[in-house]
Every structure is written in structure tokens, then in C-alpha cells.
Enzyme design. Structure first.
Site, PDB file in Angstrom:
ATOM      1  N   ASP A  14       0.816  -1.216   0.000  1.00  0.00           N
ATOM      2  CA  ASP A  14       0.000   0.000   0.000  1.00  0.00           C
ATOM      3  C   ASP A  14       0.854   1.272   0.000  1.00  0.00           C
ATOM      4  OD1 ASP A  14      -2.071  -1.879   0.394  1.00  0.00           O
ATOM      5  OD2 ASP A  14      -1.869  -1.696   2.563  1.00  0.00           O
ATOM      6  N   GLU A 173     -11.392   0.641  -3.672  1.00  0.00           N
ATOM      7  CA  GLU A 173     -10.668   1.049  -2.471  1.00  0.00           C
ATOM      8  C   GLU A 173      -9.431   1.849  -2.866  1.00  0.00           C
ATOM      9  OE1 GLU A 173     -10.108  -2.751  -0.660  1.00  0.00           O
ATOM     10  OE2 GLU A 173      -8.663  -3.442  -2.142  1.00  0.00           O
TER      11      GLU A 173
END
Length: 508
Positions: A14, A173
Site C-alpha cells: 500500500d 478502495e
């Protein structure tokens, strides 16, 4: 000019990146590990130097009751008007939070809780207005991207509105919002964070939408390419360089063992160039991203970047006042269990009743960042009955391997333990002395765990690496390696870790 992917090997998922002047800063998720959110700095987007962590105090982050693979998810790192901002989600704890710093290598603020549900928050500044975008839905995979204004002083969030449902209607997301030449671009991750992962793009004349999807979506995905060495490419963040070039930092995995394969190193950070065609970002010319990349130029000076990844050898002799910054703990450490001053030149570990099967084990490790590596440690230890210390390879509480020294029925023995889900296998062999050299040899397919008996190195067990991989464990992190200790039924002296060496082969 060539560079090698991943640019941050080992579990660095991420990634989020921003630039201040000619310097780039990058943050990644850290889940149940402490300190939380590692921070890196680079002049060329390839060679990264670790500069610290955003969460380095228990007052900022309490992970003691955090389950494995909960904790810190998906940070967004931004710089605005001289201040660094980081928003992230403490899953199972504080929820969405905001931290600030004048210097990312210095001290970060206490977290401000953001009055918004969901996860994967993004922070975007448009004039005097700050927007918080985040993923939210009743359940996975039914997540969409919502957005609201946010007061950065109080954490108060305005009325949210949905701005994006995704091109497939599931797993929307990791939003990131940018303004480029008067147009607002939205990047999101979709498809779930495994082999169907992807990055999609949309644009609008307003930061609040409506957003028009890119006709070439997804702008990055390796789905449908089972033999490609980099898989699960997604969760990207864009950044511009001083020379006007654009780049995408994103996560991916390197699976081993053929199809379907496994990845024990976790999700890693990769880099690809971006061009703009007809007002849309095109990643790597529309081609797949490869381990060895050739580009016309990289940001920074004209020197060739170091082809080796920055997460390299660790040779710790524990002579300083602090641990090597490569080391992290599983959850907040109990200070009474670790000491660099009790025996100068050693890391003293005091085992507790918690073993590596438990959340509170005495363990400190660094990321395994190379498939081929050798890890050695030397431990001074005279255990009481049942006490144990040694070297561990850890995915989570249900999946770990360790080689250590313990005392059983009054006899000093070397022990190898293989915990794989509900199954545990142990091997013991008698040893002598109070100083013990322990070793793990890692290859893409297996781990060899052993110890030195006099001048001879004895391989006590050989086991597959796949049982520590996400495809088996379901964990969001990759493997960590490091020393551990547990207590026994009798009072025992602490274990003194005299050295720790992580020696990688240059496989990245």
C-alpha cells in the site's frame, strides 16, 4: 537507464508517495508491527533510505490487543504548505486517523481521530478546502469510494457522498485524488489485493465529481498473466518529478513455485513510468511492468542508481543505544523484555510465558526481503527447564518456524519447531555449552534451520516456504526473521543475543 523492481522488497504494501522539492518521501502499511508506518526518502524513486516511522510511541498506537493483519492499513502521505500529513486506518483500534509533522524524519504528532468510517483514507487539498476520500461499504466486496470535507484541526468530517463505484462494482478502495492542469484525477484500486488487483483512473472538472472513467481502464493490471513474475499489481499512487516526468508507485507480489504459486515475502513496492496521452495516464507504455526496467532517465542526478534494493544486509552487534532501524516488534514491546544496556554489546531478551503461538511473545525481527538469504545469530543462554531462545521465521501466530535452545528433563537441547496452522512438529538434539550459533538458510522454495555443534553446522530440519505464504496463512504481511525468547517453569537467566546477521543474495 536501468532499474530493478521491486524498489522496496519485503513486506511494503500500500505505498504512498509525495515530493517536496527534489526529494521523494514514501510510506507503507505496517499492520500489527511496531513502530508503525515506515518512512523512506529518495532522490530518484529507486534507491530508498529509511528515515523513521510515523507511529513510534504507545500513546500514538496501541497494538497490544490487535489481531494479526489488523492494525495500520493503507496510509496516504501528503505535503501541504510546509506540513507533512499522513492519514491511515488503525483497524480494530482508533479507526481513521490523521498525523502531522514538520519533518518526516522527526517526531510526528499524536493522532487526530477522523469522524469517518471505512478504510484506505486519502487527503486532498484544493485551495483552503481539505477533502477526505475513503473506501466504505456494508461488507466486502461491496465497497465504494466516499468523500467529505474534513477539518484538520478537529477531525470533524462533513456529510459524505459517494463519488465512485468502480468499473466492476466491487472492491473499490485505495482512492488518491490529484489536480493536474485544472483537471481532477482519481486513482483507485479494484479487484481485491491479490491476482485480480488493478489500478483504475477517472477524471472530472471538480474534486467532488462526477468522475468519467478512463476508456483504457484498468491503467495497470497483471491479471490474466499467470506466468508474469510480478502479480497482483495495484494500489497505486502517482507523483511528478522535478523534470516533469510522472511515475506510479504500486504494490505487487512475486510468487514462487509455478502456478498457482505462493509469496512469502508479502506485498512489495514497485515503480513504473507514466506518460500522459489524450489527458489520461498511461503506465509503462501500456506494457506489463517487469523486474528489470529500462527508462530514458530517472529523477535526480545522472548517476546510475544502486541496482540493489535499500533493504539489504543487517549486521547487528548491539553496541549502540538503539536497535538497527530495520528491526520491528510484533505489537508494542514490553520494555522489560528487551534491553541494550543490561549486557552492553548484546540485546538481552527476557522470555515471558507467551510463546510465538501467542500475541505477546518476546520477538523482534526484520523483514525477509530476499528469497535467497542467510540469517545467523549468536545467543548466550543457559536456560532453566522449559525456557527457550533462538531464531524465528514468523508469518503470524499460527505459521512460524524456529530454531532455538531449551532445557528438557535437565538436558540442554537444540530444538526446531514448525508451526503450520493446527499442526506442530518439533525436532530436538542434544547440545552443550552456553553460547549457541543458530542459522536459517532461505531459498525461494524452502528454509533450512540448523545450529553449530562445535565446528560443524548441523541442518536439523528442512521445510517448505509455502506454509508461511499468504496463500496459506491468509495474512497481509510477509515473513519477518529475528531472535525470540520464552520463559519456562523454572527461573532462568535471560538470553543475550550477541549478534544478528541477515545476509542477502542479490536476487532483486
Amino acid at each position: 537507464m536501468e532499474y530493478h523492481n521491486p524498489v522496496l522488497p519485503g513486506t511494503h504494501p500500500d505505498p504512498s508517495v509525495c515530493r517536496v522539492g527534489s526529494t521523494f518521501y514514501l510510506a507503507t502499511s505496517s499492520f500489527e508491527y511496531f513502530p508503525g508506518v515506515p518512512l523512506y526518502r529518495s532522490d530518484n524513486l529507486v534507491s530508498w533510505e529509511r528515515v523513521g516511522h510515523c507511529f513510534d510511541r504507545e500513546s500514538q498506537l496501541d497494538l497490544r490487543e490487535t489481531d494479526s493483519s489488523d492494525g495500520i492499513y493503507a496510509p496516504t502521505l501528503r505535503h501541504h504548505n510546509g506540513t507533512f500529513y499522513l492519514v491511515t486506518t488503525d483497524v480494530g483500534g482508533q479507526g481513521n486517523v490523521l498525523l502531522t509533522a514538520d519533518d518526516p524524519a522527526g517526531e510526528w504528532s499524536e493522532p487526530t481521530r477522523l469522524d469517518a468510517p471505512g478504510f484506505d483514507p486519502d487527503l486532498f487539498f484544493d485551495g483552503d478546502t481539505a477533502y477526505l476520500s475513503y473506501a466504505h461499504g456494508p461488507t466486502l466486496p461491496e465497497t465504494t469510494i466516499k468523500q467529505a470535507t474534513v477539518d484538520l484541526d478537529t477531525g470533524a468530517v462533513g456529510e459524505p457522498r459517494e463519488i465512485w463505484r468502480g468499473i466492476e462494482g466491487t472492491f473499490a478502495e485505495a482512492p488518491h485524488l490529484y489536480e493536474i492542469d485544472g483537471t481532477y484525477y482519481l486513482l483507485t484500486a479494484e479487484g481485491g489485493t491479490h491476482v485480480n488487483h488493478m489500478v483504475v483512473a477517472a477524471r472530472s472538472d471538480s474534486p467532488t465529481g462526477p468522475f468519467e472513467p478512463c476508456p483504457s481502464n484498468p491503467i495497470l493490471s497483471h491479471r490474466g498473466h499467470p506466468m508474469q513474475p510480478i502479480k497482483a499489481a495495484g494500489h497505486g499512487d502517482m507523483v511528478s518529478a522535478p523534470d516533469g516526468s510522472w511515475w506510479l508507485i504500486f504494490l505487487g507480489i512475486r510468487q514462487q513455485g509455478g502456478h498457482p504459486g505462493w509469496h512469502q515475502l508479502g506485498r512489495e513496492t514497485f515503480l513504473a513510468p507514466v506518460e500522459w496521452v489524450d489527458g489520461w495516464p498511461v503506465v509503462n507504455g501500456g506494457d506489463l511492468v517487469t523486474p528489470q526496467m529500462t527508462v530514458d532517465t530517472l529523477p535526480g542526478d545522472d548517476s546510475e542508481p544502486d541496482p540493489a534494493a535499500p533493504v539489504q544486509a543487517t549486521r547487528a552487534t548491539f553496541d549502540g543505544e538503539t536497535l538497527d532501524p530495520a528491526f520491528e516488534y510484533r505489537r508494542n514491546p514490553d520494555d522489560a523484555a528487551y534491553s541494550l544496556t543490561e549486557r552492553p554489546g548484546s540485546l538481552t531478551l527476557r522470555g515471558r510465558t507467551d510463546s510465538l503461538d501467542d500475541p505477546g511473545a518476546t520477538f523482534v525481527g526484520r523483514r525477509q526481503a530476499h528469497f535467497d538469504c542467510q540469517i545467523d545469530t549468536r545467543v548466550s543462554f543457559d536456560p532453566g527447564e522449559g525456557a527457550e531462545a533462538g531464531l524465528a521465521v514468523v508469518a503470524d501466530e499460527r505459521h512460524h518456524y524456529e530454531v532455538g535452545v531449551t532445557r528438557r528433563d535437565g538436558t540442554l537441547v537444540a530444538i526446531v519447531r514448525l508451526r503450520i496452522g493446527d499442526a506442530t512438529e518439533t525436532v530436538t538434539e542434544r547440545v552443550d555449552g552456553s553460547e549457541h550459533s543458530l542459522r536459517v538458510d532461505a531459498t525461494p522454495e524452502e528454509y533450512k534451520l540448523g545450529y553449530c555443534d562445535g565446528d560443524d553446522y548441523v541442518v536439523a530440519a528442512t521445510t517448505s516456504s509455502k506454509y508461511l505464504a499468504t496463500e496459506v496463512t491468509g495474512a497481509f504481511t510477509g515473513v519477518y526473521v529475528g531472535p525470540y525468547a520464552t520463559s519456562g517453569v523454572e527461573a532462568t537467566s535471560p538470553a543475550a543475543v550477541d549478534s544478528f546477521v541477515y545476509d542477502p543474495a542479490r536476487d532483486v
